[in-house]
Structure formats: structure tokens, C-alpha cells
Scaffold this motif. Structure first.
Motif: not given
Length: 82
Positions: A7-11
Motif C-alpha cells: 500500500v501507498k497511503p496518503n495518495s
């Protein structure tokens, strides 16, 4: 069946970035990685993509990590994540 999600949060938006192999995906999440917000958004996003109820998606490992291991019912249409 297990899925591995990076996951790549704050996208900017929640979307599938890429598929690394048959059961491994990279997903960008709009939610921030605090207080389980990103985990909740990931489960909701996968539920919508796979067309299964959220209760059938279990986060097994990675509650505080960017690499998540999720258990989903056998026979789920993994290809529909893209």
C-alpha cells in the motif's frame, strides 16, 4: 486464498498502481496511515473490486506495515482487481 498488497497511503486517489504477480498488487490509498484508516479503506476498496462483502476479507498480517497479507474466499475473481 491469500493476497499480498503493497500500500501507498496518503495518495491523491485510491487506485491499483500495478500487479507484481498473480496474487501481489500495489495499491495507492487516499486515506492516511493512522488509526487503521488505510486498512479500512483497503478492505472497502477490495470489497468493491472483488464484489464480495467486507466481512470475507481478513487482514492476517501487516496491521502496522505497508505490506498487507489478506485472506479472501477461494474462487474470488482476483483478476477483477485491475
Amino acid at each position: 486464498m491469500f493476497l499480498v498488497i503493497h500500500v501507498k497511503p496518503n495518495s491523491r486517489e485510491t487506485r491499483v498502481v500495478s500487479q507484481l504477480d498473480d496474487h501481489t498488487f500495489v495499491i495507492a490509498l487516499h486515506a492516511q496511515a493512522k488509526e487503521g484508516e488505510a486498512n479500512e479503506e483497503l478492505v472497502a476498496f477490495l470489497s468493491k473490486k472483488l464484489k464480495i462483502a467486507k466481512i470475507f476479507i481478513n487482514l492476517k498480517r501487516g496491521h502496522n506495515s505497508r505490506i498487507k497479507h489478506l485472506e479472501i474466499p477461494d474462487g474470488s475473481p482476483v483478476g477483477s482487481i485491475l
